[in-house]
Scaffold this motif. Structure first.
Motif, PDB file in Angstrom:
ATOM      1  N   ARG A  24       0.812  -1.199   0.000  1.00 26.32           N
ATOM      2  CA  ARG A  24       0.000   0.000   0.000  1.00 26.32           C
ATOM      3  C   ARG A  24       0.854   1.262   0.000  1.00 26.32           C
ATOM      4  N   GLU A 105      -1.526   3.441  15.509  1.00 27.76           N
ATOM      5  CA  GLU A 105      -2.341   3.958  14.402  1.00 27.76           C
ATOM      6  C   GLU A 105      -2.860   5.328  14.804  1.00 27.76           C
ATOM      7  N   VAL A 106      -3.252   6.103  13.834  1.00 28.18           N
ATOM      8  CA  VAL A 106      -3.818   7.418  14.142  1.00 28.18           C
ATOM      9  C   VAL A 106      -5.205   7.226  14.749  1.00 28.18           C
ATOM     10  N   PRO A 107      -5.454   7.763  15.932  1.00 22.00           N
ATOM     11  CA  PRO A 107      -6.834   7.716  16.414  1.00 22.00           C
ATOM     12  C   PRO A 107      -7.680   8.676  15.569  1.00 22.00           C
ATOM     13  N   GLY A 108      -8.802   8.179  15.050  1.00 20.86           N
ATOM     14  CA  GLY A 108      -9.622   8.989  14.137  1.00 20.86           C
ATOM     15  C   GLY A 108      -9.957  10.354  14.717  1.00 20.86           C
ATOM     16  N   GLU A 109     -10.125  10.372  16.039  1.00 17.49           N
ATOM     17  CA  GLU A 109     -10.480  11.602  16.716  1.00 17.49           C
ATOM     18  C   GLU A 109      -9.420  12.681  16.496  1.00 17.49           C
ATOM     19  N   ARG A 111      -7.213  12.703  13.949  1.00 14.99           N
ATOM     20  CA  ARG A 111      -6.674  12.629  12.604  1.00 14.99           C
ATOM     21  C   ARG A 111      -6.292  14.004  12.060  1.00 14.99           C
ATOM     22  N   LYS A 168       1.260   6.754   4.950  1.00 15.80           N
ATOM     23  CA  LYS A 168       0.997   5.492   5.656  1.00 15.80           C
ATOM     24  C   LYS A 168      -0.246   5.619   6.551  1.00 15.80           C
ATOM     25  N   TYR A 169      -0.396   6.757   7.187  1.00 10.47           N
ATOM     26  CA  TYR A 169      -1.389   6.810   8.262  1.00 10.47           C
ATOM     27  C   TYR A 169      -2.595   7.702   7.986  1.00 10.47           C
ATOM     28  N   PHE A 170      -2.550   8.490   6.932  1.00  7.36           N
ATOM     29  CA  PHE A 170      -3.639   9.467   6.772  1.00  7.36           C
ATOM     30  C   PHE A 170      -4.429   9.285   5.478  1.00  7.36           C
ATOM     31  N   GLY A 171      -4.302   8.094   4.879  1.00  3.17           N
ATOM     32  CA  GLY A 171      -5.142   7.757   3.734  1.00  3.17           C
ATOM     33  C   GLY A 171      -5.062   8.753   2.587  1.00  3.17           C
ATOM     34  N   LYS A 172      -6.181   8.853   1.918  1.00  5.54           N
ATOM     35  CA  LYS A 172      -6.259   9.675   0.713  1.00  5.54           C
ATOM     36  C   LYS A 172      -5.884  11.128   0.965  1.00  5.54           C
ATOM     37  N   GLU A 173      -6.448  11.657   2.042  1.00  7.79           N
ATOM     38  CA  GLU A 173      -6.170  13.047   2.363  1.00  7.79           C
ATOM     39  C   GLU A 173      -4.682  13.244   2.603  1.00  7.79           C
ATOM     40  N   ARG A 175      -2.313  11.570   1.284  1.00  7.25           N
ATOM     41  CA  ARG A 175      -1.602  11.550   0.003  1.00  7.25           C
ATOM     42  C   ARG A 175      -1.728  12.887  -0.707  1.00  7.25           C
TER      43      ARG A 175
ATOM     44  N   ILE B 470      -6.181  -0.582  -0.988  1.00  8.04           N
ATOM     45  CA  ILE B 470      -5.069  -0.067  -0.198  1.00  8.04           C
ATOM     46  C   ILE B 470      -5.581   0.886   0.879  1.00  8.04           C
ATOM     47  N   ASP B 471      -6.527   1.700   0.544  1.00  3.39           N
ATOM     48  CA  ASP B 471      -6.967   2.745   1.466  1.00  3.39           C
ATOM     49  C   ASP B 471      -8.208   2.389   2.271  1.00  3.39           C
ATOM     50  N   GLU B 475      -9.413   4.430   5.608  1.00  6.76           N
ATOM     51  CA  GLU B 475     -10.299   5.577   5.368  1.00  6.76           C
ATOM     52  C   GLU B 475     -11.574   5.420   6.174  1.00  6.76           C
ATOM     53  N   LEU B 478     -10.816   5.643  10.030  1.00  5.79           N
ATOM     54  CA  LEU B 478     -10.522   7.009  10.459  1.00  5.79           C
ATOM     55  C   LEU B 478     -11.781   7.862  10.433  1.00  5.79           C
ATOM     56  N   GLU B 481     -14.037   6.868  13.385  1.00  8.46           N
ATOM     57  CA  GLU B 481     -13.488   7.304  14.682  1.00  8.46           C
ATOM     58  C   GLU B 481     -13.606   8.807  14.834  1.00  8.46           C
ATOM     59  N   GLU B 482     -13.371   9.500  13.739  1.00  9.74           N
ATOM     60  CA  GLU B 482     -13.464  10.960  13.823  1.00  9.74           C
ATOM     61  C   GLU B 482     -14.911  11.380  14.051  1.00  9.74           C
ATOM     62  N   SER B 485     -16.276  11.096  17.398  1.00  8.79           N
ATOM     63  CA  SER B 485     -15.656  11.943  18.421  1.00  8.79           C
ATOM     64  C   SER B 485     -16.304  13.330  18.481  1.00  8.79           C
TER      65      SER B 485
END
Ligand SMILES: [Fe+2]
Ligand SMILES: [Fe+2]
Lengths: 481, 550
Positions: A24, A105-109, A111, A168-173, A175, B470-471, B475, B478, B481-482, B485
């Motif tokens: 990925r 991992e990034v906690p979504g809260e 992000r 690696k950790y923040f997906g599409k955004e 990138r 991959i995403d 996605e 995240l 979770e967001e 919150s």
């Protein structure tokens, strides 16, 4: 399977994060790579892309022997993704999540907050490369030229480090932010870099040294506080970046020190005692100490702005959410949550400045800036001891934090470097006494001439005491093509 | 206590349903001691959620089980009182969330009554004898024709403002001004007069359609019922479709219906609703459809989804995000759409389509973040694709995913996506989505009945994001979770504002304006404080108002 921490040199991107099995991120990085290379070719050191440069490349992450030296063409430099070794069972050290296992991992809260931290840090790295791209043409020696390029490739690697996290950790955004890092340009009116100091010009080598001493040190402080982050990949990435950063600080401090040494030597040889006898000193082809002071005033004050507002809810939130700690958080003894703590903040009150206790949480920028000032000051004291040893009566002083500021409590106040209030007109009429004037700039520029003879140095700077990688004085650090 | 929405006439405590050929009577005769919760008596035909659950069931059954019924007469089984509205003691004691949910559900039921009259030829009239107050008059307002006995005492009234310091929030004010078009100053008088309006004045102000003396009352009701029945296009000699009890297996956080399953993650605050595509082929004939009856897949899904939504709304308050998924073949779903479309003149098919419209509106109006995940195994086609457009965000898998062999995620749109199931604002979800960009609709219409894959769906604006394998996981994780919150209140408010672009209708005004104001009033001390009118009602004490206007 790779040993933990071992660096994989087989993939196109050297790394110790198991990229070859992370389809990925590998795909994302490979997609980003061509854009990066064209950025480097367009915005990297101008005119030296084919030269062979004696550079260090990181080959490991363990202290001692983490780098190896060799001749490299810069576009072929092996920029890699390297994280400091993972600390097993690391616990978060501060903020509301203190004592919980560090996040892998990034906690979504968090992000968007974490992403923003990575983007801002990431944006400074290529910015300095852009700012310094013309300096090769006026390098005072091959030794200095090599140091410049070393700093440049490593700043570029720091860009890689942040891009890796984003991808690696923040997906599409993440990138698309990684792409954005290649689109903004230092000093560009339409697409400037995010922070002020990174859009200023670096017109000459004294500026370069001052930049690496003062401004890079802000970067160091930011990295130090991110190295404490509860988001473990960010902490590990920045910890490794700090090992490289030490060299940048060295280039800055020793660079200024060598300029000072040359000036002192020339004054002593010519029998000039008065450091303010500027015309006579300049006639010797060296930079007078008062002008060095002006440069320090400028770079110090610009760098202070990078710490942001003294009172900041953003900083409080980042700390409270365990995302960004304090300088050497792990060495501080307190509750690491700052629940009832206060911190003295220097504030303008009725025409004077007073220390006012503020909630420590919102005063975190101020605290980091104070830590910065302490560190900066110790280097300045070393320069002063050197001037003193040369028998010259001059002292370089850090200006007041109120001087020449654009951000924070002092942004609307004009003061002298000593911190005495002025009207705006008074400031404008006297600013050439305190900040580099057009004439000062022109004079320094007139000294800037490229020296490419191995072992030779321009007349305004002393040779270093020892070479890089223990090389002898006449070592050919750059093979020009 | 969990609220259960499944019932049938044999279990009713408060309503009687009398059917004779083309006419039905829905008789409200509330069991005073049959309240859903403890602590109040349902005096004077006042209602609580339990009464309304039965009404909802009756309205629904009338449409499917009684195809020949053309007129429904709403009346009271008690002397001298039609209905006193929502029970005040119950409202005074209920939590804010319960009040809001109750209010929304009763509104939806009243809308279903209007839907029956206006779209299904099953026309409601209200035969009012005795007091018809507050929610009682709001119920009457939902019918097409109000007959009020003129006996010198029977009246219609909306006493909420004067008596309780709240609003007639179940559509009352809006239907007075927008449906019955009562002049604004008269509406002002009416809505601030506790005693309400009687006789000739009620007629003059258009608050009712007929007034009639006690002795002639039954005769007139009879006459009007006959006249109205003529307007109906419902059939005369069809057999109804029995709505059998839903099969539901609940285990901890997993609920299984026949074609819908629900998986709750209370820790994260997310509930997944998965719609299972059809197992059997679409029928070839109406006969086959009638034989399938309530086992017909689209009807099963509608009923089960409806129940799942209501259960989540009332029983799972901390599920802040609903994730819609589906599993099956989109082209099989399209066959069902085609069948329904081809036979939409048949009464049963019409009922199914209209029911889907109501269920989809229920989705729109659910105050939880709504997310659709379109995966390679999903079957969002036709009416199921409407769920994507009802969602606040949608994510679609792009390209091949390892766990799904070579199948790529696709959406198929059918004609039902272009006006078949309008929202409260009267527009289709696609029209609402592309408000001001009507040309996009043209591009999308070109893709009718053909699979649309992720890249194209993204380009056409049908989904919020397309992600490759991959995403995907990150996605979605995240995002969830967001989302969870954020403040639930801010999200409810934000979503209520982003979902309903476009024109106002009576329905949007009721759900957007009237309810929002009602919910504001419900939070204010003048209503619900210790000295507020709602709290003090029935104690004899006078409310002590804070006189500041806000
Ligand atoms: Fe750096
Ligand atoms: Fe640096």
């Amino acid at each position: 399977m790779l040993e933990a921490n071992a660096v994989d040199y087989e993939t196109s991107i050297p790394n110790n994060v198991g990229l070859s099995s992370d389809r990925r991120v590998l795909k994302a990085l490979e997609k980003w790579h061509p854009g990066y290379l064209s950025w480097w070719n367009e915005m990297g050191p101008e005119g030296f892309q084919d030269s062979l440069v004696y550079l260090r490349t990181a080959v490991g992450v363990e202290p001692g022997g983490w780098a190896k030296f060799d001749y490299v063409r810069m576009p072929e430099y092996r920029w890699g993704v390297l994280l400091a070794p993972k600390e097993e069972n690391r616990l978060i050290g501060f903020g509301q999540h203190k004592g919980q296992p560090a996040w892998q991992e990034v906690p979504g809260e968090y992000r968007s907050m974490l992403q923003r931290l990575c983007v801002i840090q990431g944006d400074t790295e290529p910015a300095s490369v852009e700012q310094q791209r013309h300096l090769g043409a006026t390098a005072p020696s091959l030794y200095d030229m090599r140091n410049l390029f070393q700093v440049n490739v490593e700043e570029a690697r720091h860009l890689w480090a942040m891009v890796y996290l984003l991808q690696k950790y923040f997906g599409k955004e993440g990138r698309s932010e990684a792409e954005g890092l290649l689109i903004r340009r230092s000093g560009d009116e339409d697409r400037p870099r995010m922070l002020g100091a990174f859009n200023e010009a670096t017109p000459d080598w004294l500026s370069f040294f001052m930049f690496t001493y003062f401004t890079d040190r802000d970067g160091k402080m930011q990295l130090e506080s991110l190295a404490q982050s509860g988001f473990d990949p960010l902490a590990r990435t920045t910890r490794f970046m700090l090992t490289e950063e030490a060299h940048h600080m060295f280039v800055g401090e020793s660079g200024v020190s060598r300029v000072i040494q040359r000036t002192c030597d020339a004054m002593n040889q010519a029998g000039i005692e008065n450091p303010f006898d500027i015309d006579r000193i300049r006639a010797l082809g060296v930079i007078d100490l008062p002008t060095i002071q002006k440069k320090a005033n400028l770079h110090y004050s610009l760098s202070l702005d990078l710490f942001g507002s003294e009172i900041s809810t953003n900083a409080a939130t980042a700390f409270n959410n365990s995302l960004k700690g304090r300088y050497r958080e792990d060495k501080i003894e307190d509750d690491h949550q700052l629940i009832n703590a206060t911190y003295p903040v220097l504030k303008p009150v009725n025409g004077t400045f007073k220390l006012v206790d503020e909630p420590a949480l919102t005063a975190l920028n101020m605290r980091l800036r104070d830590d910065y000032t302490r560190e900066t000051d110790s280097g300045v004291r070393r320069w002063n001891r050197q001037i003193n040893k040369n028998g010259i009566d001059f002292e370089i002083r850090l200006p007041s934090v109120s001087f020449n500021r654009s951000i924070g409590l002092f942004s609307n106040i004009d003061t002298t470097p000593e911190g005495d209030s002025l009207t705006q007109e008074e400031f404008l009429s006297r600013q050439d006494d305190w900040l580099p004037s057009v004439d000062d700039g022109a004079f320094i520029s007139s000294l800037m001439e490229q020296v490419t003879e191995p072992g030779s140095f321009a007349g305004w700077i002393s040779p270093p005491r020892i070479g890089i990688d223990n090389k002898t004085g006449d070592f050919e650090y750059v093979r020009l093509q | 206590m969990r609220v259960n929405f499944l019932t049938d006439p044999s279990k009713y405590k408060h309503w009687k349903l009398n059917v004779s050929s083309e006419r039905a009577e829905l008789v409200l005769d509330v069991d005073e001691n049959g309240g859903l919760y403890k602590g109040y008596e349902l005096k004077l035909n006042s209602y609580d959620l339990g009464v309304d659950i039965e009404l909802n069931d009756a309205v629904q059954r009338l449409r499917f089980e009684y195809p020949n019924v053309k007129v429904v007469i709403l009346k009271s089984g008690k002397e001298r009182v039609f209905c006193a509205g929502a029970n005040i003691k119950m409202l005074g004691a209920a939590s804010h969330a319960d009040k809001v949910n109750f209010c929304k559900f009763t509104n939806e039921t009243r809308n279903a009554i209007e839907d029956a009259s206006q779209n299904s030829g099953q026309i409601y009239i209200a035969a009012v004898e005795g007091a018809c107050a507050g929610g009682g008059y709001e119920l009457a307002l939902a019918t097409e024709h109000i007959i009020l006995v003129d006996d010198g005492s029977s009246s219609v009234s909306l006493p909420e403002v004067a008596l309780l310091a709240v609003l007639p929030g179940t559509g009352g004010i809006t239907r007075v001004t927008d449906k019955r078009m009562v002049r604004r100053d008269r509406a002002d008088i009416f809505c601030s007069t506790e005693a309400g309006v009687r006789g000739a004045r009620a007629l003059e102000w258009n608050l009712v359609d007929d007034i009639v003396s006690t002795t002639k009352f039954n005769e007139l009701v009879e006459q009007r019922a006959c006249e109205i029945a003529i307007r109906s296009d419902r059939p005369n000699d069809q057999k109804g479709i029995k709505l059998n009890p839903l099969k539901l297996k609940m285990e901890n956080n997993s609920w299984k219906y026949s074609a819908v399953k629900v998986d709750l993650d209370p820790k994260l605050g997310v509930g997944e609703i998965t719609i299972l595509g059809p197992n059997e082929d679409a029928p070839d004939s109406i006969d086959q459809l009638l034989e399938e009856g309530d086992g017909f897949w689209p009807l099963r899904v509608a009923r089960e989804l409806d129940d799942a939504l209501l259960q989540i709304r009332f029983n799972e308050l901390e599920i802040g995000v609903i994730v819609f998924k589906s599993a099956g073949s989109p082209s099989e779903v399209v066959k069902y759409c085609d069948f329904l479309q081809k036979n939409k003149g048949h009464w049963f098919v019409r009922e199914i389509l209209l029911y889907w419209t109501r269920v989809l509106k229920r989705v729109d109006l659910t105050s939880r973040s709504l997310i659709s995940l379109i995966t390679p195994d999903s079957c969002f086609a036709g009416f199921l694709a409407e769920i994507i457009f009802a969602s606040d965000r949608s994510f679609m898998c792009e390209g091949v995913f390892e766990e799904f062999d070579d199948i790529e995620a696709s959406i198929i749109l059918t004609s039902c996506n272009f006006g078949g199931h309008p929202m409260c604002n009267g527009l289709s979800r696609l029209e609402t989505r592309f408000l001001g960009q009507q040309e996009m609709l043209g591009d999308i219409e070109l893709k009718l009945d053909t699979p649309i894959f992720a890249e194209q769906a993204d380009r056409l604006g049908l989904v919020s994001a397309s992600c490759d394998d991959i995403d995907w996981d990150d996605e979605v994780r995240l995002f969830l979770e967001e989302r969870t919150s954020f403040s639930p209140d801010a999200l409810s408010a934000m979503e209520a504002n982003t979902r309903f672009a476009g024109p106002e209708t009576i329905e949007t005004k009721i759900f957007g304006r009237l309810t929002a104001w009602q919910n504001w009033v419900f939070q204010r001390p003048n209503a619900v404080g210790d000295n507020g009118a709602l709290k003090l009602y029935g104690t004899g004490k006078k409310a002590d108002f804070d006189k500041k206007r806000v």
